[in-house]
Design an enzyme around this catalytic site. Sequence first.
Site, PDB file in Angstrom:
ATOM      1  N   ASP A  33      16.449  -2.905  11.442  1.00  0.00           N
ATOM      2  CA  ASP A  33      17.123  -1.874  10.634  1.00  0.00           C
ATOM      3  C   ASP A  33      16.454  -0.531  10.907  1.00  0.00           C
ATOM      4  O   ASP A  33      16.071   0.200  10.001  1.00  0.00           O
ATOM      5  CB  ASP A  33      17.026  -2.239   9.149  1.00  0.00           C
ATOM      6  N   ASP A  59       0.833  -1.181   0.000  1.00  0.00           N
ATOM      7  CA  ASP A  59       0.000   0.000   0.000  1.00  0.00           C
ATOM      8  C   ASP A  59       0.880   1.247   0.000  1.00  0.00           C
ATOM      9  O   ASP A  59       1.937   1.278   0.625  1.00  0.00           O
ATOM     10  CB  ASP A  59      -0.881  -0.028   1.256  1.00  0.00           C
TER      11      ASP A  59
END
Length: 289
Positions: free
Chosen positions: A196, A93
């Site tokens: 991360d 999305d």
Amino acid sequence: MEQLIKEKLVAIGDSSAVHKIHQVGGGDINQAYYVRTREREYFIKGNNNIPPHFFRVEAKGLRYIKETKTVAVPELFDYDEPENGETGLLVMDWIEGSSSGSTPELLGRKVAAMHQHQNSQHGFSEDTFIGALPQPNGLYDNWLTYYREQRLKPQFHTAISQGNMPETRRKRMTVLLDRLDDWIPSSVSPSLLHGDLWGGNWLPGPNGEPFLIDPSILFGDRLFELAFTEVFGGFPDDFYKAYKEASPIPDYYPDVKPLYQLYYLLVHLNMFGEAYGSLVDRILNEYVG
């Protein structure tokens, strides 16, 4: 690439007219595209000559975070597992950012809540990636062993093979690995980590809701995640204040923070070269110099 994107949209059930496809930022490793059809907007990554599980493990990380119901992630529609150099796509999305109501404080509370979701073992069930570099994984009962064997040692060996470990640095790194149990705890809880988490991997979505993107998922010491948020300037103070209020940080954090940051600095040394060598040396000197 446009034809591949159109074919992928049909495959996921959106056969409506494509109104717009254009390349956008965020594609340091992959090509990234904004795509708008009559039905909705998409963010699509594309890449070739990647391992078949490259997008699969990213998709799995997004699902893990979504299942915690703590921090929002983009909705995932599909991903490819390309072989023989073929181009693969990851379809998500499109998150239209809005600063309205979004604060680092809200992100801090949500990340703290995510870290409360735990596993019985440290690590992850399959190998992942940090940037384009592979991250070997496995499941370990002991955090110290996992961190030494599956995080520091692989990057150390990569640095040697790439010529990024001059003799003095190599000797100090060897000593550090041998003495890691002097500083790193072994009996911490295996928290769900994004893996991360730097400033470029979160964004404010509709109504200011923070979204996490580009995970490199693992279970491990939550301080490992916090240490990385501080490597390159850190997050705003409100993030850390809210995190600490939701989940107090142990007193020994300053002692282990540089050792956890060392991993990410070794990654950058291997990706970008000697520009990061002095930062690695500073930590090695601090502990075993």
